[in-house]
Design an enzyme around this catalytic site. Structure first.
Site, PDB file in Angstrom:
ATOM      1  N   GLU A 116      -8.854  -7.032   8.161  1.00 61.53           N
ATOM      2  CA  GLU A 116      -9.532  -7.505   6.984  1.00 61.53           C
ATOM      3  C   GLU A 116      -9.411  -8.832   6.661  1.00 61.53           C
ATOM      4  O   GLU A 116      -9.599  -9.144   5.581  1.00 61.53           O
ATOM      5  CB  GLU A 116      -9.523  -6.592   5.998  1.00 61.53           C
ATOM      6  CG  GLU A 116      -9.435  -5.064   6.028  1.00 61.53           C
ATOM      7  CD  GLU A 116     -10.834  -4.562   6.382  1.00 61.53           C
ATOM      8  OE1 GLU A 116     -12.086  -5.420   6.637  1.00 61.53           O
ATOM      9  OE2 GLU A 116     -11.126  -3.263   6.912  1.00 61.53           O
ATOM     10  N   HIS A 139      -5.794  -4.887  -0.896  1.00 61.65           N
ATOM     11  CA  HIS A 139      -7.029  -3.858  -0.693  1.00 61.65           C
ATOM     12  C   HIS A 139      -6.156  -2.544  -0.425  1.00 61.65           C
ATOM     13  O   HIS A 139      -5.197  -2.494   0.217  1.00 61.65           O
ATOM     14  CB  HIS A 139      -7.662  -4.273   0.796  1.00 61.65           C
ATOM     15  CG  HIS A 139      -8.552  -2.941   1.167  1.00 61.65           C
ATOM     16  ND1 HIS A 139      -9.312  -2.661   0.761  1.00 61.65           N
ATOM     17  CD2 HIS A 139      -8.261  -2.436   2.507  1.00 61.65           C
ATOM     18  CE1 HIS A 139      -9.998  -1.503   1.439  1.00 61.65           C
ATOM     19  NE2 HIS A 139      -9.263  -1.505   2.675  1.00 61.65           N
ATOM     20  N   HIS A 141      -6.669   2.108  -0.456  1.00 62.04           N
ATOM     21  CA  HIS A 141      -7.637   3.423  -0.719  1.00 62.04           C
ATOM     22  C   HIS A 141      -7.350   4.069  -1.839  1.00 62.04           C
ATOM     23  O   HIS A 141      -7.138   5.282  -1.864  1.00 62.04           O
ATOM     24  CB  HIS A 141      -7.568   3.994   0.885  1.00 62.04           C
ATOM     25  CG  HIS A 141      -7.769   3.199   1.910  1.00 62.04           C
ATOM     26  ND1 HIS A 141      -7.350   3.664   3.167  1.00 62.04           N
ATOM     27  CD2 HIS A 141      -8.299   1.971   2.066  1.00 62.04           C
ATOM     28  CE1 HIS A 141      -7.900   2.761   4.139  1.00 62.04           C
ATOM     29  NE2 HIS A 141      -8.403   1.876   3.178  1.00 62.04           N
ATOM     30  N   GLU A 169      -8.349   0.323 -22.636  1.00 63.25           N
ATOM     31  CA  GLU A 169      -7.734  -1.055 -22.249  1.00 63.25           C
ATOM     32  C   GLU A 169      -8.658  -1.583 -21.133  1.00 63.25           C
ATOM     33  O   GLU A 169      -8.626  -2.871 -20.813  1.00 63.25           O
ATOM     34  CB  GLU A 169      -6.401  -0.809 -21.387  1.00 63.25           C
ATOM     35  CG  GLU A 169      -6.346   0.270 -20.464  1.00 63.25           C
ATOM     36  CD  GLU A 169      -5.344   0.357 -19.321  1.00 63.25           C
ATOM     37  OE1 GLU A 169      -4.913   1.158 -18.610  1.00 63.25           O
ATOM     38  OE2 GLU A 169      -4.405  -0.818 -19.598  1.00 63.25           O
ATOM     39  N   HIS A 210     -14.645   4.094   0.713  1.00 64.61           N
ATOM     40  CA  HIS A 210     -13.357   3.369   1.514  1.00 64.61           C
ATOM     41  C   HIS A 210     -12.473   3.150   0.685  1.00 64.61           C
ATOM     42  O   HIS A 210     -11.360   3.485   0.878  1.00 64.61           O
ATOM     43  CB  HIS A 210     -14.012   2.194   2.153  1.00 64.61           C
ATOM     44  CG  HIS A 210     -12.928   1.421   3.131  1.00 64.61           C
ATOM     45  ND1 HIS A 210     -13.282   1.000   4.292  1.00 64.61           N
ATOM     46  CD2 HIS A 210     -11.841   1.241   2.856  1.00 64.61           C
ATOM     47  CE1 HIS A 210     -12.191   0.498   4.908  1.00 64.61           C
ATOM     48  NE2 HIS A 210     -11.196   0.519   3.989  1.00 64.61           N
TER      49      HIS A 210
HETATM   50  P1  13P Z   1      -5.387  -2.886   8.904  1.00 63.56           P
HETATM   51  O1  13P Z   1      -4.517  -1.807   9.444  1.00 63.56           O
HETATM   52  O2  13P Z   1      -6.091  -3.778  10.130  1.00 63.56           O
HETATM   53  O3  13P Z   1      -4.751  -3.732   7.751  1.00 63.56           O
HETATM   54  O4  13P Z   1      -6.758  -1.982   8.342  1.00 63.56           O
HETATM   55  C1  13P Z   1      -6.541  -0.943   7.322  1.00 63.56           C
HETATM   56  C2  13P Z   1      -7.729  -0.798   6.472  1.00 63.56           C
HETATM   57  O5  13P Z   1      -7.493  -0.479   5.252  1.00 63.56           O
HETATM   58  C3  13P Z   1      -9.004  -1.131   7.051  1.00 63.56           C
HETATM   59  O6  13P Z   1      -9.892  -1.433   5.750  1.00 63.56           O
HETATM   60 ZN    ZN Z   2      -9.230  -0.008   4.081  1.00 63.60          ZN
END
Ligand code: 13P
Ligand code: ZN
Length: 272
Positions: A116, A139, A141, A169, A210
């Site tokens: 990413e 980033h 999940h 908040e 995602h």
């Molecule tokens: P990477 O292992 O390449 O960082 O990807 C993980 C991910 O969350 C892809 O969106």
């Molecule tokens: Zn991801």
């Protein structure tokens, strides 16, 4: 030279990625993080003129030429970062022409930067234009955020308003709201372009089905944004099937904004 493993910027990344793993937001290799470093600070630990390997860039990152970042490795598990930062993290410098990055340290055993990287670098470019103090893109999940994207309209105004209404908040923490992208193929420049476009307006970008991206001046700020959204999404999921007896009204959100001197994203609250 001081030992790189004792550097605060390495230790901080180890600590946050371990915590994010334990929160359940970074299963397997899920999630990635990049943090812009100060060249002088890095110079105390590394010879920054020594490039170990180079990686091609999927786009022209010339706006970041010469800048140094610590970045999680592709395919690497957040769970393993604290015990083995040298294999799972890398310190990279953007080449003068913006077409590649050079490895200064890390990715031992043949690793490479996160897939990413275009989303991270493009977001850094946009956020640095908005705020010269910007440093971190993160980033993950986040479980409840991802769940919410299955049952809530992905309209940014509606999504943001729901989050603002879940905890007092929220409006104070992210008055600029949350950008939302529909499901897209990840790990390429196209989602990088779309993410950075949202980062022009928002420090938080949700990827449908995602995860979420957060940007900030430091790890605390980027993480704090994401955890606040995640908490609101958790409350939403707990109450969304129940009859609602009371909520936070737009008038109350306006009062909150005034008291905490924040400006809610224009048009996201109904006018008084
Ligand atoms: P990477 O292992 O390449 O960082 O990807 C993980 C991910 O969350 C892809 O969106
Ligand atoms: Zn991801």
């Amino acid at each position: 030279m001081k030992d790189i493993l004792t550097a605060p910027f390495v230790q901080e990344v180890c600590k946050i990625t371990g915590n994010m793993y334990r929160l359940g937001w970074d299963e397997r290799n899920g999630g990635n993080l990049s943090c812009l470093l100060d060249e002088k600070e890095v110079g105390a630990y590394l010879d920054t003129s020594q490039t170990l390997r180079t990686f091609p860039m999927a786009f022209d990152a010339g706006a970041l030429a010469g800048k140094i970042f610590i970045v999680t490795g592709t395919g690497k598990y957040f769970r393993n970062i604290p015990d083995n930062p040298a294999e799972n993290l890398g310190i990279i410098r953007v080449a003068a022409d913006g077409r590649s990055v050079g490895l200064l340290w890390g990715y031992e055993g043949g690793g490479a930067p996160t897939s990413e990287l275009p989303a991270h670098f493009r977001s850094h470019i946009v956020r640095l234009e908005k705020d010269p103090g910007h440093r971190v893109v993160m980033h993950c999940h986040a479980t409840n955020v991802v769940a919410m994207t299955f049952i809530h309209p992905l309209d940014e105004r509606a999504f943001t308003r729901t989050l603002w209404q879940m905890c007092t908040e929220c409006l104070v923490v992210f008055p600029d709201g949350v950008g939302v992208l529909p499901w897209m193929l990840c790990g390429n420049d196209e989602i990088g372009v779309a993410t950075a476009e949202k980062m022009r307006e928002y420090r938080l970008v949700v990827w449908g089905q995602h995860g979420i991206f957060g940007a900030g001046k430091n790890i605390d700020e980027a993480f704090g944004l994401i955890e606040t959204v995640e908490k609101a999404a958790e409350i939403y999921l707990k109450i969304c099937r129940s009859p609602i007896l009371q909520s936070i009204t737009d008038e109350e959100l306006q009062i909150l904004a005034k008291a905490f001197q924040v400006t809610p994203k224009e048009g996201f609250l109904t006018a008084k």
